[in-house]
Design an enzyme around this catalytic site. Structure first.
Site, short mmCIF file in Angstrom:
data_model
loop_
_atom_site.label_atom_id
_atom_site.label_comp_id
_atom_site.label_asym_id
_atom_site.label_seq_id
_atom_site.Cartn_x
_atom_site.Cartn_y
_atom_site.Cartn_z
N ASN A 32 0.98 -1.26 -0.21
CA ASN A 32 -0.14 -0.16 0.00
C ASN A 32 0.91 1.19 -0.02
O ASN A 32 0.40 2.66 0.13
CB ASN A 32 -0.85 0.12 1.26
CG ASN A 32 -0.32 0.22 2.62
OD1 ASN A 32 1.10 0.22 2.73
ND2 ASN A 32 -1.01 0.48 3.66
N LEU A 33 2.18 1.11 -0.19
CA LEU A 33 3.30 2.18 0.01
C LEU A 33 3.02 3.09 1.20
O LEU A 33 3.64 4.03 1.08
CB LEU A 33 3.09 2.96 -1.48
CG LEU A 33 3.29 2.35 -2.67
CD1 LEU A 33 3.10 3.08 -4.11
CD2 LEU A 33 4.80 1.44 -2.92
N ASP A 51 -4.30 -2.36 -0.31
CA ASP A 51 -3.80 -3.00 1.23
C ASP A 51 -4.18 -4.19 1.63
O ASP A 51 -5.14 -4.83 0.89
CB ASP A 51 -4.97 -1.87 2.01
CG ASP A 51 -4.37 -1.96 3.45
OD1 ASP A 51 -4.05 -0.79 3.96
OD2 ASP A 51 -4.51 -3.10 4.12
N ALA A 72 3.59 -5.49 6.81
CA ALA A 72 3.22 -5.27 8.19
C ALA A 72 3.65 -3.94 8.87
O ALA A 72 4.37 -3.20 8.27
CB ALA A 72 4.13 -6.34 8.98
N TYR A 137 3.28 -5.27 19.00
CA TYR A 137 4.00 -5.91 17.87
C TYR A 137 4.17 -7.27 18.07
O TYR A 137 3.74 -8.04 17.17
CB TYR A 137 5.28 -5.12 17.44
CG TYR A 137 6.04 -5.63 16.12
CD1 TYR A 137 5.63 -5.57 15.08
CD2 TYR A 137 7.22 -6.29 16.59
CE1 TYR A 137 6.24 -6.09 14.03
CE2 TYR A 137 8.12 -7.09 15.49
CZ TYR A 137 7.37 -6.92 14.41
OH TYR A 137 8.11 -7.57 13.15
N LYS A 141 2.15 -10.32 16.00
CA LYS A 141 3.01 -11.57 15.27
C LYS A 141 2.56 -12.84 15.78
O LYS A 141 2.43 -13.90 15.00
CB LYS A 141 4.40 -11.16 15.38
CG LYS A 141 4.88 -10.06 14.64
CD LYS A 141 4.81 -10.33 12.91
CE LYS A 141 5.30 -9.38 12.10
NZ LYS A 141 5.35 -9.56 10.47
N ASN A 166 17.41 -9.57 13.39
CA ASN A 166 17.55 -8.13 12.82
C ASN A 166 18.17 -8.36 11.45
O ASN A 166 19.30 -8.42 11.22
CB ASN A 166 18.44 -7.43 13.61
CG ASN A 166 17.59 -6.97 15.13
OD1 ASN A 166 17.25 -7.82 15.78
ND2 ASN A 166 17.42 -5.92 15.29
N ILE A 182 21.48 0.09 12.05
CA ILE A 182 22.71 0.07 11.17
C ILE A 182 22.66 1.16 10.08
O ILE A 182 23.40 1.99 9.94
CB ILE A 182 22.96 -1.31 10.56
CG1 ILE A 182 23.37 -2.36 11.51
CG2 ILE A 182 23.82 -1.05 9.26
CD1 ILE A 182 23.41 -3.71 11.16
N ARG A 205 21.74 -7.34 19.64
CA ARG A 205 20.83 -7.84 18.59
C ARG A 205 21.64 -8.88 17.76
O ARG A 205 22.97 -8.71 17.36
CB ARG A 205 20.49 -6.74 17.61
CG ARG A 205 19.61 -5.83 18.59
CD ARG A 205 18.06 -6.49 18.98
NE ARG A 205 17.16 -5.61 19.61
CZ ARG A 205 17.08 -5.76 20.75
NH1 ARG A 205 17.88 -6.51 21.58
NH2 ARG A 205 16.22 -4.71 21.38
N1 LIG Z 1 13.52 -6.19 8.97
C1 LIG Z 1 13.68 -7.00 9.97
O1 LIG Z 1 14.81 -7.08 10.70
C2 LIG Z 1 12.77 -7.88 10.71
C3 LIG Z 1 12.54 -8.67 11.75
C4 LIG Z 1 11.46 -9.38 12.28
C5 LIG Z 1 10.40 -9.59 11.26
N2 LIG Z 1 10.25 -8.73 10.34
C6 LIG Z 1 9.09 -8.86 9.45
O2 LIG Z 1 9.34 -9.02 8.05
C7 LIG Z 1 8.32 -8.29 7.40
C8 LIG Z 1 9.07 -7.41 6.26
O3 LIG Z 1 9.93 -6.27 7.03
P1 LIG Z 1 10.73 -5.17 6.40
O4 LIG Z 1 11.96 -4.94 7.32
O5 LIG Z 1 10.87 -5.64 5.06
O6 LIG Z 1 9.71 -4.03 6.65
P2 LIG Z 1 9.55 -2.74 5.35
O7 LIG Z 1 8.66 -1.85 6.65
O8 LIG Z 1 10.51 -2.23 5.02
O9 LIG Z 1 8.21 -3.36 4.73
C9 LIG Z 1 6.93 -3.60 4.94
C10 LIG Z 1 6.03 -3.28 3.72
O10 LIG Z 1 4.63 -3.62 4.03
C11 LIG Z 1 3.96 -2.50 3.54
N3 LIG Z 1 2.71 -2.37 4.15
C12 LIG Z 1 2.53 -1.94 5.58
N4 LIG Z 1 1.24 -2.10 5.90
C13 LIG Z 1 0.65 -2.54 4.72
C14 LIG Z 1 -0.71 -2.78 4.49
N5 LIG Z 1 -1.83 -2.55 5.33
N6 LIG Z 1 -1.07 -3.30 3.04
C15 LIG Z 1 -0.12 -3.20 2.37
N7 LIG Z 1 1.08 -3.02 2.40
C16 LIG Z 1 1.75 -2.72 3.63
C17 LIG Z 1 4.92 -1.34 3.75
O11 LIG Z 1 4.49 -0.03 2.77
C18 LIG Z 1 6.15 -1.88 3.50
O12 LIG Z 1 6.73 -1.58 2.11
C19 LIG Z 1 7.36 -7.62 8.16
O13 LIG Z 1 6.35 -8.52 8.38
C20 LIG Z 1 8.31 -7.57 9.48
O14 LIG Z 1 7.42 -7.44 10.47
C21 LIG Z 1 11.32 -7.98 9.79
#
Ligand SMILES: NC(=O)c1ccc[n+]([C@@H]2O[C@H](COP(=O)([O-])OP(=O)(O)OC[C@H]3O[C@@H](n4cnc5c(N)ncnc54)[C@H](O)[C@@H]3O)[C@@H](O)[C@H]2O)c1
Length: 311
Positions: A32-33, A51, A72, A137, A141, A166, A182, A205
């Protein structure tokens, strides 16, 4: 094979899209950007701005073989301030993805849980069994794990849960309220600004590089032993926030001392993955911290700093 990625404009989603396209997968993606950036969606992705909670997504799943559900609300302090929206996006949104996959007969749904689920654990490294969520959060999950189980039980939906620790690397989101440590440190230090540490810098972490995570994503698509399972994805080594600062300073030699600010609510003191379950499938994270930081610095120098200067 046609793969759907939700959250494809985000950090892990856009890197995964690149990875799959380079291996000739057919990739469709939605986002959904809200936090993600359209420019990050790789060329070749059939992109839809929608969305995850919308019923409009159902038709997009026709002909899809596997789904990576990554969208998310995931900034822990934002989630602490907005529990209702956290539940709506992370729980209702995820159930809507399971539902879309079920209706379309998608063979496999791989979805993101999080190491935050282990916030209250005192076992390090932490195995998959030791869940103890505290923050909104983390609770959102862990709730999806129960829905995933129910979809398996009642509808035979094939799901795999990934508990990322992480993850870091190119395109890590630096725009959010509290950016990941980071990318925040590198951007500050390269701009000649002192990096901000929330708390005393002793929080530890387990940092895992995004390319290594993609190798495991590939395993989930190829290996049926991942069906119905949950995996920790970390490096099985952890570093304090101060360690990260010192490692970056040893590369960049800026002479900039960190600024210490108030601690953030809802964050665990330590995380460390027990990755023995994922390792049994032949997965081994190969990128050590120094190499991962060098790659991240190069990306930020080439792609992020020029856009910040323009602003
Ligand atoms: N990056 C990490 O270290 C990490 C650690 C644990 C869990 N996660 C999980 O991994 C997944 C990806 O994480 P990430 O770091 O790429 O996050 P990010 O925020 O970079 O990407 C998440 C994307 O989801 C989109 N989004 C959010 N709500 C939305 C909605 N309602 N409808 C459609 N799109 C939606 C956002 O626009 C974003 O582009 C997530 O579920 C996050 O909880 C990530």
């Amino acid at each position: 094979m046609k793969v759907m990625i939700t959250g494809v404009a985000g950090f892990i989603g856009s890197n995964l899209a690149d990875f799959l396209i380079s291996r000739d997968f057919d990739v469709i993606g939605l986002d959904n950007l809200g936090y993600g950036v359209k420019e990050q969606v790789p060329e070749g992705v059939d992109f839809h701005c929608v969305d995850v909670r919308s019923k409009d997504i159902y038709t997009l799943f026709t002909g899809v073989d596997a789904v990576f559900h990554l969208a998310a609300k995931n900034c822990i302090s934002d989630c602490q301030d907005n529990p209702v929206e956290t539940a709506d996006i992370n729980i209702t949104g995820t159930v809507n993805i399971f539902e879309a996959a079920r209706r379309a007969g998608v063979r496999k749904v791989i979805y993101a849980e999080s190491s935050a689920i282990y916030e209250g654990s005192s076992i390090f490294p932490t195995p998959e069994i030791d869940t103890n969520p505290h923050s909104f959060y983390a609770v959102s999950k862990v709730s999806t794990a129960y829905f995933s189980e129910a979809y398996r039980r009642y509808y035979g939906q094939n799901t795999t849960a990934l508990r990322y620790f992480n993850v870091y690397g190119p395109r890590q989101d630096y725009r959010r309220t509290i950016p990941p440590v980071i990318s925040a440190f590198i951007i500050a230090m390269l701009q000649g600004q002192r990096p901000v540490i929330h708390g005393d810098g002793s929080k530890k972490r387990d940092f895992v590089y995004v390319d290594d995570v993609n190798e495991f994503h590939h395993i989930t698509l190829k290996d049926n032993r991942t069906d119905g399972e949950t995996y920790n994805l970390g490096y099985e080594k952890n570093y304090s926030v101060l360690d990260i600062y010192h490692e970056l300073e040893s590369i960049l030699n800026t002479g900039l001392e960190p600024i210490f600010k108030d601690d953030l609510p809802g964050e665990a003191q330590e995380n460390l993955a027990d990755i023995s379950k994922a390792s049994k499938l032949g997965w081994e994270p190969k990128t050590d911290l120094r190499q991962g930081l060098l790659n991240s610095i190069e990306y930020i120098q080439e792609n992020v700093l020029p856009t910040l200067v323009e602003i």
